[in-house]
Enzyme design. Structure first.
Site, mmCIF file in Angstrom:
data_model
loop_
_atom_site.group_PDB
_atom_site.id
_atom_site.type_symbol
_atom_site.label_atom_id
_atom_site.label_comp_id
_atom_site.label_asym_id
_atom_site.label_seq_id
_atom_site.Cartn_x
_atom_site.Cartn_y
_atom_site.Cartn_z
ATOM 1 N N ARG A 59 0.855 -1.186 0.000
ATOM 2 C CA ARG A 59 0.000 0.000 0.000
ATOM 3 C C ARG A 59 0.895 1.241 0.000
ATOM 4 O O ARG A 59 1.667 1.459 0.937
ATOM 5 C CB ARG A 59 -0.911 -0.009 1.230
ATOM 6 C CG ARG A 59 -1.949 1.100 1.278
ATOM 7 C CD ARG A 59 -2.906 0.831 2.452
ATOM 8 N NE ARG A 59 -3.990 1.796 2.494
ATOM 9 C CZ ARG A 59 -3.978 2.911 3.209
ATOM 10 N NH1 ARG A 59 -2.904 3.213 3.950
ATOM 11 N NH2 ARG A 59 -5.001 3.734 3.198
ATOM 12 N N SER A 108 -12.788 -4.124 -0.434
ATOM 13 C CA SER A 108 -13.090 -3.605 0.904
ATOM 14 C C SER A 108 -14.588 -3.373 1.072
ATOM 15 O O SER A 108 -15.227 -2.752 0.220
ATOM 16 C CB SER A 108 -12.357 -2.283 1.142
ATOM 17 O OG SER A 108 -10.964 -2.477 1.200
ATOM 18 N N LYS A 125 -6.588 4.921 8.971
ATOM 19 C CA LYS A 125 -7.461 5.526 7.968
ATOM 20 C C LYS A 125 -7.687 6.992 8.315
ATOM 21 O O LYS A 125 -7.949 7.339 9.462
ATOM 22 C CB LYS A 125 -8.817 4.804 7.905
ATOM 23 C CG LYS A 125 -8.741 3.403 7.319
ATOM 24 C CD LYS A 125 -8.483 3.440 5.829
ATOM 25 C CE LYS A 125 -8.582 2.054 5.210
ATOM 26 N NZ LYS A 125 -8.340 2.076 3.761
#
Length: 209
Positions: free
Chosen positions: A39, A108, A137
């Site tokens: 990521r 997701s 997040k």
């Protein structure tokens, strides 16, 4: 592709605070990580590509699949084992068509409706969460909790991985929801001993009640 979702590492170089990504991921693989997702939200495409190439060599060494977060172009360029996308990325059906049936596509989800959509439109597995509150997040989302996670698992037939705020202290609760694995970031990469952190999570996940 057969895939073991039990201990799924998602990378985040910011959590490493300057420590080497490859060393940390290799230590995590030695500790029992079964799947790795690269990521990279704040780097150039060229750097992302180079990092992905290096990480692919590493995961191949340990015979563990490498998935790319969001970026279909990078996944194709490095011939990664698959991709993981979210609700705001390219449409799931488009990603599946472009990658083909042999690659892994993760999706997701945060509720049953999204989960059912994901299963119907080509996802191989679902990343469901956040299970608990998490700092990784930027936009806070109401946690599902274990019961919410269980509801998603019961609504679909494909594998479900719990993500968000999972650590060695709560992994047994997550396991009892019936999901197929846990996805973690800081619980491994936030440790100065990723091998030991992975080993503890792996042991906790496979511990019989």
């Amino acid at each position: 592709m057969n895939c073991n979702y039990s201990l799924y590492l998602v990378t985040d170089r910011a959590i490493l605070e300057g420590r080497d990504l490859y060393h940390a991921v290799e230590a995590a693989l030695q500790g029992g990580v079964t799947l790795v997702q690269l990521r990279e939200k704040h780097t150039s495409s060229r750097d992302f590509y180079q990092i992905a190439l290096g990480l692919k060599d590493l995961t191949c060494k340990y015979q563990v699949p490498l998935l790319i977060n969001d970026r279909l172009d990078i996944a194709l360029a490095v011939d990664a084992d698959g991709i993981h996308i979210g609700q705001e990325d390219l449409p799931l059906q488009v990603v599946r068509e472009m990658l083909g049936p042999q690659k892994i596509v993760g999706y997701s989800v945060a509720n049953i409706e999204e989960a059912v959509y994901g299963e119907r439109n080509g996802a191989d597995y679902l990343g469901a969460g956040p299970v608990y509150a998490t700092q990784t997040k930027s936009t806070p989302i109401e946690p599902l909790g274990v019961e919410g996670l269980r509801s998603i698992k019961e609504a679909v037939s494909i594998p479900v991985v719990g993500i968000g705020g999972i650590n060695v202290r709560n992994v047994s609760q997550v396991r009892r929801s019936g999901v197929d694995g846990i996805s973690v970031v800081s619980a491994i990469l936030g440790s100065f001993n990723p091998a030991n952190a992975s080993r503890e999570l792996y042991t906790a996940w496979h511990k019989k009640d």
